[in-house]
Design a protein around this motif. Structure first.
Motif, PDB file in Angstrom:
ATOM      1  N   LEU A  62      45.989 -52.214  -1.631  1.00  8.56           N
ATOM      2  CA  LEU A  62      44.613 -51.729  -1.620  1.00  8.56           C
ATOM      3  C   LEU A  62      43.999 -51.651  -3.013  1.00  8.56           C
ATOM      4  CD1 LEU A  62      44.939 -48.903   1.046  1.00  8.56           C
ATOM      5  CD2 LEU A  62      44.153 -51.261   1.349  1.00  8.56           C
ATOM      6  N   ALA A  63      44.779 -51.282  -4.001  1.00  6.92           N
ATOM      7  CA  ALA A  63      44.249 -51.063  -5.346  1.00  6.92           C
ATOM      8  C   ALA A  63      44.411 -52.276  -6.253  1.00  6.92           C
ATOM      9  CB  ALA A  63      44.924 -49.857  -5.970  1.00  6.92           C
ATOM     10  N   ASP A  64      44.820 -53.414  -5.723  1.00  9.03           N
ATOM     11  CA  ASP A  64      45.110 -54.590  -6.527  1.00  9.03           C
ATOM     12  C   ASP A  64      43.961 -54.988  -7.454  1.00  9.03           C
ATOM     13  OD1 ASP A  64      46.796 -56.847  -7.285  1.00  9.03           O
ATOM     14  OD2 ASP A  64      45.251 -58.033  -6.252  1.00  9.03           O
ATOM     15  N   SER A  65      42.714 -54.975  -6.960  1.00 12.79           N
ATOM     16  CA  SER A  65      41.585 -55.414  -7.793  1.00 12.79           C
ATOM     17  C   SER A  65      41.377 -54.488  -8.988  1.00 12.79           C
ATOM     18  CB  SER A  65      40.310 -55.530  -6.972  1.00 12.79           C
ATOM     19  OG  SER A  65      39.987 -54.293  -6.382  1.00 12.79           O
ATOM     20  N   LEU A  67      43.768 -52.449 -10.312  1.00 18.99           N
ATOM     21  CA  LEU A  67      44.950 -52.568 -11.165  1.00 18.99           C
ATOM     22  C   LEU A  67      44.886 -53.823 -12.027  1.00 18.99           C
ATOM     23  CD1 LEU A  67      47.616 -51.443  -8.551  1.00 18.99           C
ATOM     24  CD2 LEU A  67      46.707 -50.095 -10.449  1.00 18.99           C
ATOM     25  N   SER A  68      44.410 -54.916 -11.443  1.00 20.58           N
ATOM     26  CA  SER A  68      44.254 -56.168 -12.184  1.00 20.58           C
ATOM     27  C   SER A  68      43.228 -56.017 -13.305  1.00 20.58           C
ATOM     28  CB  SER A  68      43.845 -57.285 -11.214  1.00 20.58           C
ATOM     29  OG  SER A  68      43.497 -58.437 -11.912  1.00 20.58           O
ATOM     30  N   ALA A  69      42.096 -55.400 -13.002  1.00 17.68           N
ATOM     31  CA  ALA A  69      41.062 -55.194 -14.025  1.00 17.68           C
ATOM     32  C   ALA A  69      41.574 -54.307 -15.152  1.00 17.68           C
ATOM     33  CB  ALA A  69      39.820 -54.578 -13.400  1.00 17.68           C
ATOM     34  N   MET A  70      42.317 -53.269 -14.801  1.00 15.97           N
ATOM     35  CA  MET A  70      42.873 -52.382 -15.816  1.00 15.97           C
ATOM     36  C   MET A  70      43.853 -53.143 -16.700  1.00 15.97           C
ATOM     37  SD  MET A  70      43.311 -48.978 -13.439  1.00 15.97           S
ATOM     38  CE  MET A  70      44.507 -48.198 -14.494  1.00 15.97           C
ATOM     39  N   ASP A  71      44.689 -53.960 -16.086  1.00 12.33           N
ATOM     40  CA  ASP A  71      45.668 -54.742 -16.835  1.00 12.33           C
ATOM     41  C   ASP A  71      44.979 -55.696 -17.811  1.00 12.33           C
ATOM     42  OD1 ASP A  71      48.345 -55.746 -17.419  1.00 12.33           O
ATOM     43  OD2 ASP A  71      47.716 -57.539 -16.317  1.00 12.33           O
ATOM     44  N   GLY A 159      37.018 -52.003  -9.810  1.00 15.86           N
ATOM     45  CA  GLY A 159      37.633 -53.139 -10.496  1.00 15.86           C
ATOM     46  C   GLY A 159      36.575 -54.014 -11.153  1.00 15.86           C
ATOM     47  N   GLY A 160      35.509 -54.302 -10.414  1.00 14.44           N
ATOM     48  CA  GLY A 160      34.396 -55.081 -10.975  1.00 14.44           C
ATOM     49  C   GLY A 160      33.684 -54.336 -12.086  1.00 14.44           C
TER      50      GLY A 160
END
Length: 191
Positions: A62-65, A67-71, A159-160
């Motif tokens: 669910l939190a992938d977007s 988590l990806s943006a944070m990374d 994320g966006g």
């Protein structure tokens, strides 16, 4: 309950402080603070969303977007994640720059642990609308945690925002006013 939930003590902000500023109508210069638009609240905000998805065993999906943006952007957030850096992860989660704006503390219009509606006069319309949508989706997911699409969308939006708004919305004195009746600063409504 999983051991790595966001009910733990909130870490300090990883961002440099916004310093001081002058609010029209107030003779004194005031120290500034960071204010969240979507609240961090463990009952209804970002922490509640994380905990509900974690309890459902679906946080990764669910939190992938987000988590990806944070990374991809963590080096711009004033901290760096390390393999054992749970505390710094939590810092970024609850102090996400695109969800923050600088302003005087002890605002008379501070919404507490609710969505910051006066922020519509401080940040861009687009940013405010996106965060408002995320806040609504968080509320829907918390009411119906079996509908994981709400959580997925609630995470997609921050994320966006994390990719687009990498800094804290700066303090602009013209966006603030001193409320003589209540004896404190508040967001100035209107353009």
């Amino acid at each position: 309950m999983p051991a790595c939930n966001l009910r733990l003590q909130e870490p300090a902000s990883p961002h440099p402080g916004p310093r001081r500023g002058k609010v029209p109508g107030c003779a004194d210069e005031l120290g500034l603070a960071c204010h969240r638009i979507v609240p961090k609240s463990a009952a209804s905000g970002l922490m509640a969303l994380w905990n509900a998805a974690l309890d459902a065993g679906k946080i990764g999906a669910l939190a992938d977007s987000l988590l990806s943006a944070m990374d991809q952007n963590v080096d711009r957030y004033g901290t760096a994640l390390t393999p054992d850096g749970w505390d710094t992860f939590v810092q970024v989660q609850v102090w996400l720059p695109g969800n923050l704006f600088a302003g005087p503390p002890k605002r008379v219009d501070d919404p507490g642990q609710r969505f910051d509606t006066p922020a519509r006069f401080v940040v861009s319309r687009e940013q405010y609308a996106l965060l408002g949508e995320a806040d609504g989706l968080i509320a829907r997911y918390l009411e119906a945690p079996f509908k994981s699409g709400y959580a997925r969308e609630a995470y997609r939006i921050p994320g966006g925002v994390a990719r687009q708004y990498r800094g804290i919305a700066p303090f602009r004195p013209g966006r603030w006013v001193w409320d003589e009746g209540k004896g404190g600063p508040k967001v100035r409504h209107g353009n």
